[in-house]
Design an enzyme around this catalytic site. Structure first.
Site, PDB file in Angstrom:
ATOM      1  N   ASP A 179     -22.766  11.871  10.864  1.00 45.67           N
ATOM      2  CA  ASP A 179     -22.232  10.523  10.733  1.00 45.67           C
ATOM      3  C   ASP A 179     -20.823  10.651  11.276  1.00 45.67           C
ATOM      4  O   ASP A 179     -19.957  11.248  10.625  1.00 45.67           O
ATOM      5  CB  ASP A 179     -22.206  10.071   9.267  1.00 45.67           C
ATOM      6  CG  ASP A 179     -21.752   8.627   9.167  1.00 45.67           C
ATOM      7  OD1 ASP A 179     -20.779   8.266   9.863  1.00 45.67           O
ATOM      8  OD2 ASP A 179     -22.366   7.855   8.412  1.00 45.67           O
ATOM      9  N   HIS A 180     -20.597  10.119  12.464  1.00 46.60           N
ATOM     10  CA  HIS A 180     -19.326  10.476  13.128  1.00 46.60           C
ATOM     11  C   HIS A 180     -18.109   9.944  12.363  1.00 46.60           C
ATOM     12  O   HIS A 180     -16.999  10.405  12.576  1.00 46.60           O
ATOM     13  CB  HIS A 180     -19.333  10.060  14.604  1.00 46.60           C
ATOM     14  CG  HIS A 180     -19.065   8.611  14.850  1.00 46.60           C
ATOM     15  ND1 HIS A 180     -20.055   7.664  14.810  1.00 46.60           N
ATOM     16  CD2 HIS A 180     -17.923   7.944  15.154  1.00 46.60           C
ATOM     17  CE1 HIS A 180     -19.522   6.477  15.079  1.00 46.60           C
ATOM     18  NE2 HIS A 180     -18.236   6.618  15.295  1.00 46.60           N
ATOM     19  N   HIS A 242     -22.292   4.594   8.227  1.00 44.65           N
ATOM     20  CA  HIS A 242     -20.832   4.691   8.172  1.00 44.65           C
ATOM     21  C   HIS A 242     -20.237   4.022   6.923  1.00 44.65           C
ATOM     22  O   HIS A 242     -19.396   4.594   6.233  1.00 44.65           O
ATOM     23  CB  HIS A 242     -20.197   4.073   9.420  1.00 44.65           C
ATOM     24  CG  HIS A 242     -20.817   4.544  10.699  1.00 44.65           C
ATOM     25  ND1 HIS A 242     -21.195   5.846  10.911  1.00 44.65           N
ATOM     26  CD2 HIS A 242     -21.142   3.888  11.849  1.00 44.65           C
ATOM     27  CE1 HIS A 242     -21.710   5.970  12.127  1.00 44.65           C
ATOM     28  NE2 HIS A 242     -21.687   4.789  12.709  1.00 44.65           N
TER      29      HIS A 242
HETATM   30  C1  BG6 Z   1     -22.051   3.612  16.107  1.00 51.70           C
HETATM   31  C2  BG6 Z   1     -22.803   2.312  16.229  1.00 51.70           C
HETATM   32  O1  BG6 Z   1     -22.661   4.452  15.176  1.00 51.70           O
HETATM   33  O2  BG6 Z   1     -20.721   3.346  15.702  1.00 51.70           O
HETATM   34  C3  BG6 Z   1     -22.113   1.370  17.197  1.00 51.70           C
HETATM   35  O3  BG6 Z   1     -24.119   2.581  16.688  1.00 51.70           O
HETATM   36  C4  BG6 Z   1     -20.674   1.187  16.827  1.00 51.70           C
HETATM   37  O4  BG6 Z   1     -22.774   0.109  17.243  1.00 51.70           O
HETATM   38  C5  BG6 Z   1     -19.994   2.533  16.626  1.00 51.70           C
HETATM   39  O5  BG6 Z   1     -20.033   0.470  17.874  1.00 51.70           O
HETATM   40  C6  BG6 Z   1     -18.600   2.352  16.056  1.00 51.70           C
HETATM   41  O6  BG6 Z   1     -17.939   3.588  16.073  1.00 51.70           O
HETATM   42  P1  BG6 Z   1     -16.354   3.655  16.136  1.00 51.70           P
HETATM   43  O7  BG6 Z   1     -16.048   5.090  15.988  1.00 51.70           O
HETATM   44  O8  BG6 Z   1     -15.955   3.065  17.447  1.00 51.70           O
HETATM   45  O9  BG6 Z   1     -15.871   2.814  14.992  1.00 51.70           O
END
Ligand code: BG6
Length: 487
Positions: A179-180, A242
């Protein structure tokens, strides 16, 4: 404490020519390399369907780095490119896996005991065949660990099927679900703030906290992900992973140590304590044409080229049913084409039990802690202070911010890509910032129940103009509790 893992000396990237690899994975690896953080002998093998060779892969990687990695972090690019190798593969058949294993090669550590880290960033439909291929080629032994990029299923059942397939070849302590958001610096800082300070924990409960808000706003629309997004929607794309991870970090009990088992044990308890949501506690929306950042943008249905019931916005009033959080709403909202790109957590404390300034027009406001995750990384505690002056009609108070701007507090640190942390941890075998199976399943359990409520109650997305904070019902969701969203 979990036992330390063996560091990998080989990294195998599936989906190596894809969007995530080009935008995030290769730039993160190159940046780690430039900072001397990759194992010296790490060999990186990319694989995908495209029929290219090592040189063409390196050229593709160079182009990606030049596009997506700031020039000042590209210092070690030439050395990094030399670490890259490529093997074309059709993962749907077993045929090419033996050749892939040859390309990966044996451990290059002196005593031959280096680990292999595998990263799957492919369509989930390829997970099963890929695992079968890895097993076939002997690439699933005890020193092999695997990182899995989302989406890990579309509901509890499909997620369990993926988890079962992976568990067939890898033990849980070798599975790294990504989960980044957990790789983001300020998200990790939430743990430091809560558990590295004596100040907050004693008041981090329903006696002192009135409500919590978590907002993940995006200005982008569908981008180029038409097929994926329309099947997914905001709930499964953002809330299931997230936002629930952010909620779990805010709501969890203090773990006994900062290790993978202790942290994840506490997160999963918080996730399991989420109460089933009622129909009037959720709002869904879909954007129509409007303007974002001063530019006219089309509606979701226009971008998609057809009508759709997919939600691009969700707001939820959630409850964590345990002693700590009894009666404290967690308001969550996320959406595409909102006015700002912002991820933040707002913790609103209760009012003082008795105001000695009553009747003086003092302007009392409850304290508030704002944790800005992006684009700004900051922590702001709003406090009441006396307005200076000699007024004869009583003491006037005003809310003033006590603010820590992270880049200022830690000058000289790069702003890192979230995947740098996660790739490094995958290579080193530290699971603390990865999602365990029981967490993912608790997340899906709660999300599936909400989606079932939508279905039963016939809830379909209300429209909102691009560039606004979602349908008006999202505002009503909090206003009827006397709460305003922090905009
Ligand atoms: C991803 C989603 O996991 O996270 C995207 O699939 C989203 O739809 C993105 O835009 C948002 O990531 P960050 O790091 O830009 O907030």
């Amino acid at each position: 404490m979990d036992k330390p893992a063996i560091s990998a000396d080989r990294l195998l990237l599936f989906g190596a020519t894809g969007d995530l690899a080009r935008r995030m994975l290769l730039p993160s690896l190159c940046a780690l390399d430039a900072d001397g953080l990759l194992p010296e002998n790490l060999r990186i093998v990319g694989t995908a369907r495209s029929d290219i060779d090592d040189t063409e892969f390196r050229n593709m990687a160079r182009e990606a780095l030049e596009t997506f990695l700031p020039a000042e972090r590209r210092g070690g690019m030439a050395t990094f490119l030399n670490r890259l190798f490529y093997q074309a593969l059709d993962a749907t058949t077993l045929d090419g896996f033996a050749e892939l294993a040859d390309k990966v090669g044996p451990s290059t550590n002196e005593d031959g005991d280096g680990g292999l880290a595998i990263f799957l960033s492919t369509a989930p439909s390829l997970f099963g065949p890929t695992i079968a291929g890895l097993q076939h080629a002997g690439l699933t032994g005890d020193h092999v660990r695997i990182g899995l990029e989302k989406p890990l299923g579309t509901d509890l059942q499909s997620s369990c099927a993926i988890n079962d397939a992976v568990a067939d070849a890898f033990t849980e302590d070798r599975i790294f679900r990504i989960d980044h958001y957990l790789g983001k610096e300020t998200v990790q800082n939430l743990l430091a703030l809560r558990f590295g300070n004596i100040l907050f924990e004693p008041i981090w409960n329903s006696n002192y906290i009135e409500h919590v808000q978590i907002t993940v706003g995006e200005t982008v629309g569908l981008e180029s992900r038409v097929g994926y997004y329309d099947d997914s929607g905001a709930m499964r794309d953002m809330v299931q992973n997230h936002m629930l991870q952010l909620l779990a970090l805010v709501a969890m009990e203090p773990p006994t140590s900062f290790d993978a088992t202790a942290v994840r044990d506490e997160k999963v308890k918080a996730l399991r304590a989420l109460r089933r949501v009622n129909p009037d506690e959720t709002v869904t929306g879909q954007y129509r044409k409007g303007a974002v950042d001063g530019e006219a943008v089309p509606g979701y249905d226009d971008e998609l080229g057809k009508d759709s019931d997919t939600e691009t916005f969700v707001a939820i009033k959630a409850h964590v049913d345990n002693w700590r959080w009894k009666g404290v709403p967690f308001y969550l909202r996320t959406g595409k084409r909102l006015p700002e790109r912002v991820t933040e957590i707002v913790v609103r404390f209760r009012s003082v039990p008795h105001s000695i300034f009553e009747g003086m027009g003092a302007g009392m406001q409850p304290n508030q802690l704002l944790i800005g995750i992006q684009p700004e990384e900051n922590i702001t505690l709003s406090l009441m202070a006396k307005v200076p002056g000699l007024g004869t009609d009583g003491v006037k108070l005003r809310q003033v911010p006590l603010e820590i701007t992270m880049p200022d507090a830690f000058v000289g640190q790069h702003r890192r890509i979230a995947y740098e942390r996660l790739l490094l941890d995958l290579i080193q075998g530290d699971q603390t910032l990865f999602v365990r199976r029981d967490e993912v399943e608790a997340q899906w359990h709660w999300i599936d129940a909400i989606r079932a409520v939508w279905e039963e109650a016939g809830i379909t997305p209300k429209t909102y103009s691009a560039g606004t904070w979602g349908p008006s019902a999202a505002i009503a969701l909090t206003e009827r509790d006397g709460v305003s969203w922090h905009d």
